[in-house]
Motif scaffolding. Sequence first.
Motif, PDB file in Angstrom:
ATOM      1  N   ILE A 290      -4.631  -4.340   2.536  1.00 34.85           N
ATOM      2  CA  ILE A 290      -4.352  -2.903   2.550  1.00 34.85           C
ATOM      3  C   ILE A 290      -3.903  -2.446   1.171  1.00 34.85           C
ATOM      4  CG2 ILE A 290      -2.760  -1.150   3.429  1.00 34.85           C
ATOM      5  CD1 ILE A 290      -2.931  -2.570   6.152  1.00 34.85           C
ATOM      6  N   ASP A 291      -3.031  -3.211   0.529  1.00 38.28           N
ATOM      7  CA  ASP A 291      -2.555  -2.867  -0.811  1.00 38.28           C
ATOM      8  C   ASP A 291      -3.704  -2.896  -1.815  1.00 38.28           C
ATOM      9  OD1 ASP A 291      -0.460  -2.297  -2.771  1.00 38.28           O
ATOM     10  OD2 ASP A 291      -0.818  -4.353  -3.460  1.00 38.28           O
ATOM     11  N   LEU A 292      -4.554  -3.909  -1.717  1.00 38.53           N
ATOM     12  CA  LEU A 292      -5.702  -4.008  -2.619  1.00 38.53           C
ATOM     13  C   LEU A 292      -6.639  -2.823  -2.437  1.00 38.53           C
ATOM     14  CD1 LEU A 292      -7.263  -5.687  -4.713  1.00 38.53           C
ATOM     15  CD2 LEU A 292      -8.377  -6.829  -2.790  1.00 38.53           C
ATOM     16  N   GLY A 293      -6.912  -2.475  -1.189  1.00 42.17           N
ATOM     17  CA  GLY A 293      -7.768  -1.314  -0.920  1.00 42.17           C
ATOM     18  C   GLY A 293      -7.155  -0.029  -1.438  1.00 42.17           C
ATOM     19  N   TYR A 294      -5.853   0.130  -1.249  1.00 37.23           N
ATOM     20  CA  TYR A 294      -5.183   1.321  -1.753  1.00 37.23           C
ATOM     21  C   TYR A 294      -5.280   1.407  -3.277  1.00 37.23           C
ATOM     22  CZ  TYR A 294      -1.535   4.597  -3.009  1.00 37.23           C
ATOM     23  OH  TYR A 294      -0.856   5.640  -3.554  1.00 37.23           O
ATOM     24  N   ARG A 295      -5.088   0.288  -3.958  1.00 37.47           N
ATOM     25  CA  ARG A 295      -5.154   0.303  -5.427  1.00 37.47           C
ATOM     26  C   ARG A 295      -6.559   0.634  -5.928  1.00 37.47           C
ATOM     27  NH1 ARG A 295      -1.141  -4.180  -7.950  1.00 37.47           N
ATOM     28  NH2 ARG A 295       0.558  -3.886  -6.486  1.00 37.47           N
ATOM     29  N   VAL A 296      -7.573   0.098  -5.256  1.00 40.47           N
ATOM     30  CA  VAL A 296      -8.951   0.378  -5.668  1.00 40.47           C
ATOM     31  C   VAL A 296      -9.270   1.848  -5.464  1.00 40.47           C
ATOM     32  CG1 VAL A 296     -11.373  -0.023  -5.068  1.00 40.47           C
ATOM     33  CG2 VAL A 296      -9.820  -1.959  -5.325  1.00 40.47           C
ATOM     34  N   PHE A 297      -8.953   2.390  -4.284  1.00 39.92           N
ATOM     35  CA  PHE A 297      -9.280   3.783  -4.016  1.00 39.92           C
ATOM     36  C   PHE A 297      -8.402   4.745  -4.794  1.00 39.92           C
ATOM     37  CE2 PHE A 297     -11.186   1.922  -0.124  1.00 39.92           C
ATOM     38  CZ  PHE A 297     -12.481   2.353  -0.373  1.00 39.92           C
ATOM     39  N   SER A 298      -7.153   4.392  -5.059  1.00 35.97           N
ATOM     40  CA  SER A 298      -6.298   5.292  -5.833  1.00 35.97           C
ATOM     41  C   SER A 298      -6.796   5.382  -7.279  1.00 35.97           C
ATOM     42  CB  SER A 298      -4.843   4.824  -5.810  1.00 35.97           C
ATOM     43  OG  SER A 298      -4.679   3.630  -6.540  1.00 35.97           O
ATOM     44  N   HIS A 299      -7.463   4.346  -7.762  1.00 37.54           N
ATOM     45  CA  HIS A 299      -8.052   4.387  -9.094  1.00 37.54           C
ATOM     46  C   HIS A 299      -9.123   5.473  -9.158  1.00 37.54           C
ATOM     47  CE1 HIS A 299      -9.438   2.942 -12.984  1.00 37.54           C
ATOM     48  NE2 HIS A 299     -10.671   2.911 -12.505  1.00 37.54           N
ATOM     49  N   PHE A 300      -9.934   5.598  -8.102  1.00 35.34           N
ATOM     50  CA  PHE A 300     -10.967   6.612  -8.063  1.00 35.34           C
ATOM     51  C   PHE A 300     -10.392   7.997  -7.799  1.00 35.34           C
ATOM     52  CE2 PHE A 300     -13.469   2.812  -6.721  1.00 35.34           C
ATOM     53  CZ  PHE A 300     -14.261   2.750  -7.869  1.00 35.34           C
TER      54      PHE A 300
END
Length: 54
Positions: free
Chosen positions: A39-49
């Motif tokens: 969940i944290d990894l997904g959040y970091r990837v999408f927050s980058h976009f």
Amino acid sequence: MYDIIDGIINHNWTTGSSDQQYIYYICGALIVIFTVIFIDLGYRVFSHFWNGGR
């Protein structure tokens, strides 16, 4: 995952033993930890976009 943990500690099942509970606890803890990591990894990837690549 159950078989992996069973292979790591390599024990024989006996009636009345608490070894099986330890395996369940370890598997449960690993599921929670990996869920939080993904969940944290997904959040970091999408927050980058979401922030425009900043």
